[in-house]
Design an enzyme around this catalytic site. Structure first.
Site, PDB file in Angstrom:
ATOM      1  N   GLN A   3       1.135 -10.932  -2.726  1.00  0.00           N
ATOM      2  CA  GLN A   3      -0.147 -10.712  -2.383  1.00  0.00           C
ATOM      3  C   GLN A   3      -0.808 -10.532  -3.655  1.00  0.00           C
ATOM      4  O   GLN A   3      -0.224  -9.706  -4.570  1.00  0.00           O
ATOM      5  CB  GLN A   3      -0.382  -9.511  -1.737  1.00  0.00           C
ATOM      6  CG  GLN A   3      -0.118  -9.740  -0.271  1.00  0.00           C
ATOM      7  CD  GLN A   3      -0.241  -8.475   0.403  1.00  0.00           C
ATOM      8  OE1 GLN A   3       0.516  -7.424  -0.023  1.00  0.00           O
ATOM      9  NE2 GLN A   3      -0.965  -8.569   1.653  1.00  0.00           N
ATOM     10  N   CYS A  18       0.813  -1.257  -0.123  1.00  0.00           N
ATOM     11  CA  CYS A  18      -0.040  -0.069   0.137  1.00  0.00           C
ATOM     12  C   CYS A  18       0.914   1.362  -0.175  1.00  0.00           C
ATOM     13  O   CYS A  18       0.727   2.231  -0.709  1.00  0.00           O
ATOM     14  CB  CYS A  18      -1.082  -0.121   1.123  1.00  0.00           C
ATOM     15  SG  CYS A  18      -1.344  -1.562   2.084  1.00  0.00           S
ATOM     16  N   HIS A  26      -8.284  -1.386   0.025  1.00  0.00           N
ATOM     17  CA  HIS A  26      -7.361  -2.720  -0.301  1.00  0.00           C
ATOM     18  C   HIS A  26      -8.283  -3.852  -0.713  1.00  0.00           C
ATOM     19  O   HIS A  26      -9.327  -3.811  -0.060  1.00  0.00           O
ATOM     20  CB  HIS A  26      -6.830  -2.818   0.900  1.00  0.00           C
ATOM     21  CG  HIS A  26      -6.000  -1.891   1.632  1.00  0.00           C
ATOM     22  ND1 HIS A  26      -4.820  -1.467   1.783  1.00  0.00           N
ATOM     23  CD2 HIS A  26      -6.600  -0.897   2.606  1.00  0.00           C
ATOM     24  CE1 HIS A  26      -4.515  -0.631   2.412  1.00  0.00           C
ATOM     25  NE2 HIS A  26      -5.631  -0.098   2.878  1.00  0.00           N
ATOM     26  N   ARG A  69       7.267 -10.696   6.025  1.00  0.00           N
ATOM     27  CA  ARG A  69       6.777 -10.506   7.391  1.00  0.00           C
ATOM     28  C   ARG A  69       7.507 -11.283   8.255  1.00  0.00           C
ATOM     29  O   ARG A  69       7.400 -12.619   7.924  1.00  0.00           O
ATOM     30  CB  ARG A  69       5.451 -10.383   7.492  1.00  0.00           C
ATOM     31  CG  ARG A  69       4.756  -9.209   6.701  1.00  0.00           C
ATOM     32  CD  ARG A  69       3.239  -9.345   6.835  1.00  0.00           C
ATOM     33  NE  ARG A  69       2.463  -8.385   5.771  1.00  0.00           N
ATOM     34  CZ  ARG A  69       1.566  -8.400   5.463  1.00  0.00           C
ATOM     35  NH1 ARG A  69       0.502  -9.087   6.323  1.00  0.00           N
ATOM     36  NH2 ARG A  69       0.884  -7.665   4.491  1.00  0.00           N
ATOM     37  N   ASP A  71      -2.608  -8.143  -5.062  1.00  0.00           N
ATOM     38  CA  ASP A  71      -3.007  -6.926  -4.248  1.00  0.00           C
ATOM     39  C   ASP A  71      -3.651  -5.796  -5.288  1.00  0.00           C
ATOM     40  O   ASP A  71      -3.026  -6.007  -6.358  1.00  0.00           O
ATOM     41  CB  ASP A  71      -1.536  -6.304  -3.634  1.00  0.00           C
ATOM     42  CG  ASP A  71      -1.982  -5.639  -2.368  1.00  0.00           C
ATOM     43  OD1 ASP A  71      -3.352  -5.526  -2.022  1.00  0.00           O
ATOM     44  OD2 ASP A  71      -1.025  -5.156  -1.507  1.00  0.00           O
ATOM     45  N   LYS A 110     -15.043  -3.217   6.664  1.00  0.00           N
ATOM     46  CA  LYS A 110     -14.378  -4.114   5.541  1.00  0.00           C
ATOM     47  C   LYS A 110     -15.480  -5.187   5.411  1.00  0.00           C
ATOM     48  O   LYS A 110     -16.308  -5.553   6.082  1.00  0.00           O
ATOM     49  CB  LYS A 110     -13.235  -4.769   5.849  1.00  0.00           C
ATOM     50  CG  LYS A 110     -13.153  -5.525   7.221  1.00  0.00           C
ATOM     51  CD  LYS A 110     -11.899  -6.213   7.548  1.00  0.00           C
ATOM     52  CE  LYS A 110     -11.867  -6.839   8.918  1.00  0.00           C
ATOM     53  NZ  LYS A 110     -10.883  -7.797   9.075  1.00  0.00           N
ATOM     54  N   HIS A 138      -5.141  -1.511  -5.142  1.00  0.00           N
ATOM     55  CA  HIS A 138      -5.521  -0.511  -4.234  1.00  0.00           C
ATOM     56  C   HIS A 138      -6.512   0.345  -5.091  1.00  0.00           C
ATOM     57  O   HIS A 138      -6.324   0.857  -6.200  1.00  0.00           O
ATOM     58  CB  HIS A 138      -4.624   0.230  -3.619  1.00  0.00           C
ATOM     59  CG  HIS A 138      -3.662  -0.467  -2.532  1.00  0.00           C
ATOM     60  ND1 HIS A 138      -2.416  -1.126  -2.976  1.00  0.00           N
ATOM     61  CD2 HIS A 138      -4.148  -0.792  -1.365  1.00  0.00           C
ATOM     62  CE1 HIS A 138      -2.291  -1.913  -1.754  1.00  0.00           C
ATOM     63  NE2 HIS A 138      -3.028  -1.421  -1.038  1.00  0.00           N
TER      64      HIS A 138
HETATM   65 ZN   LIG Z   1      -3.112  -2.461   0.959  1.00  0.00          ZN
END
Ligand SMILES: [Zn+2]
Ligand SMILES: [Zn+2]
Length: 651
Positions: A383, A336, A517, A365, A385, A471, A387
């Site tokens: 991910q 992000c 996200h 992580r 991912d 969410k 946005h």
């Molecule tokens: Zn994110």
């Protein structure tokens, strides 16, 4: 005294009545079904006297707290059986866990092996038949110390040190007495299906400088039938374990030298993963996403701005420093912040929104080594991912589009049983959330409406939203009934604020965009793990690493088989040939094990007729046919993304 029930009804009972006696007065059937009670929000023994006005809820096996009480009581029952078998052993702690219980025991000079577990199970069944009550006694600290001093159990004495006088209780059933806070079920007779599942070593207090104790794991049920079902489930789960299948199907591996929790994708796994990625990428392009690529590290100041440094800095991988300037960089824990900087890289107007930036971004992580598990808990993962930057009134439309995308993923991969959880603000206390009240209200309404319009089965959880936004999470049930969280859509008012993201509105002034996200897979690693276990390694035709295997009956038919292989490859079919000089039976068995969906058998008859004989994995012979027919059928299956049929086996 007045007892209030969950439906609001208030009834009078004699002071000192127990929850069990109250239940019996309501109905004998109820009394038989319940295992524990919730008294003023605390879990209590059914037999414990209630001394004053209280709210009471009865707990049956379906309740998680009742299960925990049942399993903790089973740990005591097991301890009784162990003490009976090996007199003089000492006990540390025996908690209930997610599925079952364990007890950590110092066995002294006794040795226990897997074969002893059966004997202990028998002993437990015997003790259960005695139907001994779990009796709660309040005891002074001095008396408690005297008891365990006499018994010579230094572990319980250690536990006692940390306890306050006046709050110490013993529980006794049969010949076994334990220092225990409780609660417990009324008596041992309720424990009917008994299985001790494993033995492990466990350092006292988890410290490797301490003595190694023996940890015995078990699981119990109120009846044999439920235990039998659970054992079938366990067996099935073992067969589907993605770590086992990952090795057998040559999808991925781990190397101690590379490092724990860092998966190495083998060619078959890498190609499968790439196909999944392409599949989602294609759908995302159609949905108006734009691809971006960002580096694997970012400077410390990026994470100071995003707030990650303050929140996770100490608990994540430590910074990498440049040799000369001493600049600090962090391994990227999430994509992000990088995407926020892409948003900021040029002025944005309302006409540019929604802006949907997508990246298959690899993040790192730190997870404690004990937490690592196959592909589901790793230290480096990718991910899927994206946005979405949009205006507040676009949130609903964006949610609907993401829901479509997630459902398309589920459908294409055979996940048919799912629900959605919407997490909103605490209804009472709204002080801890960032972002304006008006925006929250609009976003919460938008999510609820989007889910309704998409006809999702939803539950709403108040107080479960992150401080930075509401969410929606998808919960998927796999083929053997386990629940997985897959696919999250999260509104964020925090990062746009921290990165000072703006767009010029129709009114020609600056506004804050809303950030969403979302990751339908979550991560490629975890998703492939879940998918592998869901379809038991039998991936759908469009995804499976090898779609068809050509099996010549003998070397004589090899040239014809090779022509078949070429023809398949020319049609973009992923095919392999088994040209070993093995018996056809063995070739078929091996192919079955490797979970290749189709086999083409080539023998004398096939060569003469210019055909192939088709065999389907797990189904058997489907007769001889033209190669073109097989290819046409496969192409249709690939095009339609036909999911593999999976059967639901257990709870
Ligand atoms: Zn994110
Ligand atoms: Zn206990």
């Amino acid at each position: 005294m007045n007892i209030t029930f969950p439906d609001g009804a208030v009834r009078q009972y004699e002071q000192g009545a127990s929850a069990l006696s109250i239940a019996k007065k309501i109905s004998e059937g109820l009394a038989k079904k319940i295992l524990a009670a919730e008294v003023n929000g605390e879990i209590w023994d059914l037999s414990r006297p209630i001394e004053q006005d209280a709210t009471v809820k009865f707990l049956t096996w379906d309740d998680e707290n009742a299960k925990a009480t049942f399993w903790h009581s089973s740990a005591h029952l097991m301890a009784e059986a162990v003490e009976d078998t090996f007199p003089g052993v000492k006990f540390w702690v025996g908690p209930a866990i997610e599925r079952g219980f364990y007890y950590d025991i110092d066995l002294g000079d006794n040795v226990i092996t897997e074969t002893d577990l059966g004997k202990l199970e028998k002993k437990m069944a015997e003790l259960s038949k005695q139907n001994n009550a779990f009796v709660r006694t309040e005891i002074s600290k001095a008396d408690a110390i005297e008891y365990f001093d006499k018994k010579g159990d230094e572990y319980k004495l250690d536990l006692l040190q940390g306890l306050q006088d006046g709050k110490i209780t013993f529980y006794t059933q049969g010949t076994f007495t334990d220092l225990c806070r409780g609660p417990h079920i009324p008596s041992t007779g309720l424990i009917k299906g008994i299985k001790l599942t494993a033995i492990a070593g466990a350092y006292w207090k988890g410290d490797e400088k301490n003595k190694m104790l023996t940890r015995i794991y078990g699981v119990t049920f109120p009846n044999q039938k439920e235990l039998d079902e659970y054992l079938v489930f366990l067996e099935e789960a073992k067969k589907r374990d993605h770590r086992k299948l990952g090795k057998e199907l040559e999808l991925f591996t781990f190397s101690e030298k590379v490092g724990a929790g860092l998966p190495l994708w083998l060619p078959k796994g890498a190609m499968l993963r790439e196909r999944l990625q392409q599949f989602l990428q294609k759908a995302q392009v159609e949905a108006g996403y734009l691809p971006v690529i960002t580096p694997h590290i970012g400077s410390k100041s990026l994470y100071v701005t995003s707030g990650h440094y303050e929140k996770y800095g100490k608990d994540s991988f430590q910074p990498i420093k440049t040799p000369v300037e001493g600049e600090e960089f962090f391994l990227k824990p999430m994509n992000c912040p990088h995407h926020c900087e892409i948003y900021r890289s040029s002025p944005r107007s309302y006409k540019d929104l929604p802006l949907r930036l997508a990246e298959f971004g690899t993040v790192y992580r730190y997870e404690q080594s004990g937490e690592l598990h196959g592909l589901t808990r790793v230290r480096g993962f990718t991910q899927d991912d994206a946005h979405l930057f949009c205006m507040p009134d676009q949130v609903k439309e964006e949610f609907k589009k993401v829901i479509d995308l997630v459902l398309y993923v589920f459908k294409s991969l055979g996940f048919t049983d799912y629900t959605a959880q919407i997490s909103l603000r605490d209804q009472e206390d709204r002080s801890n959330y960032i972002g304006s009240d008006a925006n929250w209200e609009l976003a919460e309404k938008s999510i609820i409406e989007a889910a309704e319009e998409k006809e999702l089965k939803t539950t709403i959880e108040y107080g479960e939203a992150a401080f930075y936004g509401p969410k929606l999470d998808f919960m998927v049930r796999d083929a053997i009934g386990r629940k997985w969280q897959l696919g999250t859509i999260q509104v964020d008012y925090n990062l746009p604020e921290r990165f000072d993201l703006t767009y010029i509105g129709e009114d020609n002034t600056k506004h804050r965009p809303v950030m969403i996200h979302r990751a339908p897979f979550g991560s490629m690693e975890r998703f492939i793990a879940v998918l592998t276990e869901h379809c038991a390694g039998k991936f759908p035709m469009w995804l499976v690493p090898v779609q068809v295997k050509v099996l010549p009956i003998s070397d004589k038919f090899l040239p014809y088989a090779e022509n078949v292989l070429t023809e398949l490859k020319n049609n973009d079919i992923r095919a392999e040939i088994d040209d070993r000089s093995e018996k056809i039976g063995k070739k078929i068995r091996d192919t079955e094990l490797s979970k290749v969906p189709l086999m083409l058998i080539i023998g004398e008859k096939e060569v003469l007729e210019n055909k192939v004989s088709l065999r389907r994995q797990g189904k058997g012979d489907e007769g001889s046919m033209e190669l073109a027919t097989v290819i046409g059928m496969m192409q249709a299956e690939i095009r339609n993304k036909k999911p593999t049929v999976t059967e639901i086996v257990a709870p």
